[in-house]
Write an enzyme that holds these catalytic residues in place. Structure first.
Site, PDB file in Angstrom:
ATOM      1  N   SER A  82      69.396 111.724 -25.533  1.00 15.09           N
ATOM      2  CA  SER A  82      70.509 111.663 -26.483  1.00 15.09           C
ATOM      3  C   SER A  82      71.725 112.453 -26.105  1.00 15.09           C
ATOM      4  CB  SER A  82      70.110 111.764 -27.699  1.00 15.09           C
ATOM      5  OG  SER A  82      69.383 113.657 -27.454  1.00 15.09           O
ATOM      6  N   ARG A  83      72.286 113.189 -25.345  1.00 12.75           N
ATOM      7  CA  ARG A  83      73.208 113.499 -24.637  1.00 12.75           C
ATOM      8  C   ARG A  83      73.208 114.044 -23.241  1.00 12.75           C
ATOM      9  NH1 ARG A  83      73.302 119.128 -27.471  1.00 12.75           N
ATOM     10  NH2 ARG A  83      71.134 119.995 -26.854  1.00 12.75           N
TER      11      ARG A  83
ATOM     12  N   ASP B 191      58.548 116.251 -28.874  1.00 14.39           N
ATOM     13  CA  ASP B 191      58.790 117.330 -27.799  1.00 14.39           C
ATOM     14  C   ASP B 191      57.651 116.749 -26.916  1.00 14.39           C
ATOM     15  OD1 ASP B 191      58.174 119.473 -26.830  1.00 14.39           O
ATOM     16  OD2 ASP B 191      57.157 120.499 -28.338  1.00 14.39           O
ATOM     17  N   VAL B 192      58.283 116.805 -25.431  1.00 19.05           N
ATOM     18  CA  VAL B 192      57.608 116.601 -23.974  1.00 19.05           C
ATOM     19  C   VAL B 192      56.819 117.329 -24.379  1.00 19.05           C
ATOM     20  CG1 VAL B 192      59.999 115.102 -23.602  1.00 19.05           C
ATOM     21  CG2 VAL B 192      59.536 117.606 -23.178  1.00 19.05           C
TER      22      VAL B 192
ATOM     23  N   ASN C 174      63.735 113.958 -18.201  1.00 21.81           N
ATOM     24  CA  ASN C 174      65.816 114.297 -18.177  1.00 21.81           C
ATOM     25  C   ASN C 174      65.496 115.299 -18.692  1.00 21.81           C
ATOM     26  OD1 ASN C 174      68.612 114.667 -17.135  1.00 21.81           O
ATOM     27  ND2 ASN C 174      68.163 114.245 -19.484  1.00 21.81           N
TER      28      ASN C 174
ATOM     29  N   SER D 212      66.866 119.271  -9.597  1.00 23.27           N
ATOM     30  CA  SER D 212      67.300 120.392  -9.694  1.00 23.27           C
ATOM     31  C   SER D 212      67.252 121.291  -7.860  1.00 23.27           C
ATOM     32  CB  SER D 212      67.883 121.551 -10.833  1.00 23.27           C
ATOM     33  OG  SER D 212      68.494 122.008  -9.956  1.00 23.27           O
TER      34      SER D 212
ATOM     35  N   TYR E 221      63.436 128.280 -14.482  1.00 25.96           N
ATOM     36  CA  TYR E 221      63.822 127.126 -14.090  1.00 25.96           C
ATOM     37  C   TYR E 221      63.956 127.060 -13.152  1.00 25.96           C
ATOM     38  CZ  TYR E 221      67.591 123.466 -14.145  1.00 25.96           C
ATOM     39  OH  TYR E 221      68.064 122.052 -14.040  1.00 25.96           O
TER      40      TYR E 221
ATOM     41  N   ALA F 266      61.894 127.296 -10.892  1.00 22.71           N
ATOM     42  CA  ALA F 266      59.680 127.943 -10.625  1.00 22.71           C
ATOM     43  C   ALA F 266      59.483 125.742 -11.109  1.00 22.71           C
ATOM     44  CB  ALA F 266      59.327 128.442 -10.928  1.00 22.71           C
TER      45      ALA F 266
ATOM     46  N   LYS G  98      61.362 123.285 -11.831  1.00 24.46           N
ATOM     47  CA  LYS G  98      62.276 121.773 -10.944  1.00 24.46           C
ATOM     48  C   LYS G  98      61.085 122.047  -9.322  1.00 24.46           C
ATOM     49  CE  LYS G  98      64.768 120.822 -14.530  1.00 24.46           C
ATOM     50  NZ  LYS G  98      64.638 119.468 -14.946  1.00 24.46           N
TER      51      LYS G  98
END
Length: 258
Positions: free
Chosen positions: A21-22, A69-70, A96, A148, A165, A167, A169
């Protein structure tokens, strides 16, 4: 032999994009739509999702969406099933959706560590599994995971540490290779994009404090610009990359090359 335009043509394909969405997700969605794909966007909040859907529809894009909520298996299964019901299948999955939390490793709160891993890594797994089942039934598909450069190397001398983050990615990169190996002969290609720093809601506070420091170590001398992920995403989602799977394309201005 296919022509070059036909290799990048996504007409009639349906792209399911989490965090669409963004930010970078919306940019990738725009690129896929410009290549002809129909869109199904996921977001956590209605105030993010509704304006983006309306914007795409005003441009003439066939676009639907849902809140999800994934990290919730039930919600993921329901949302994937809805997309299949509306469009008849899912041809492209873009994983994403992501969050981060900055804290020194010795101070990282467990609940924040868990939240980051649940959304970034488990969410990628749940969406890949749910969409992958439909792709297997229909004879193939494409999955593109947004990782990332934080998953490729640690950081020294930066103001903010992001152990959860990083870990998560790194886990996404490993998951990309494993799914590519398991599903390759069943018609599903799985690749990843590892962006460097791009201006976004997630990075804005960090870039406010250390953009100049970061850019000093980037061969191209700057952070990413709007539009610089669209082409890579379309390439990996299309037949232009039909003999590529299990790979990660790094889009970081050369930061990880030095």
């Amino acid at each position: 032999m296919p022509t070059l335009p036909s290799l990048f043509d996504l007409s009639g394909k349906t792209a399911f994009i989490t965090g669409g969405s963004r930010g970078l997700g919306a940019e990738i969605a725009e690129g896929l739509a410009e290549a002809g794909a129909n869109l199904f966007l996921l977001a956590r909040r209605e105030e993010w999702l509704a304006p983006t859907l309306e914007e795409f529809r005003l441009k003439g894009v066939e676009c639907r969406g849902a809140l999800c909520d994934v990290s919730n298996p039930h919600e993921v299964e329901q949302t994937v099933a809805l997309a299949v019901e509306l469009y008849g299948g899912i041809d492209i999955l873009i994983n994403n959706a992501g969050v981060t939390w900055g804290a020194p490793p010795e101070e990282m709160p467990f609940e924040k560590w868990k939240q980051v891993l649940d959304i970034n890594l488990t969410g990628t797994w749940l969406c890949s599994q749910a969409a992958g089942r439909y792709m297997l039934d229909q004879g193939g598909g494409v999955i593109v995971n947004i990782a990332s450069i934080a998953g490729l190397a640690g950081s020294v001398g930066v103001e903010m540490s992001i152990p959860g983050y990083a870990a998560s990615k790194a886990g996404v990169l490993g998951l990309t290779r494993e799914l590519a190996a398991q599903w390759g002969r069943k018609g599903i290609r799985v690749n990843a994009i590892a962006p460097g720093f791009f201006p976004s809601r997630m990075t804005e506070k960090l870039l406010d404090r250390m953009q100049a420091q970061y850019e000093a170590g980037v061969p191209l001398g700057r952070v990413g610009r709007p539009g610089e992920l669209k082409g890579v995403a379309v390439f990996l989602a299309s037949e232009a990359s039909s003999y590529i799977t299990g790979q990660t394309i790094v889009v970081d201005g050369g930061a990880t090359a030095v």
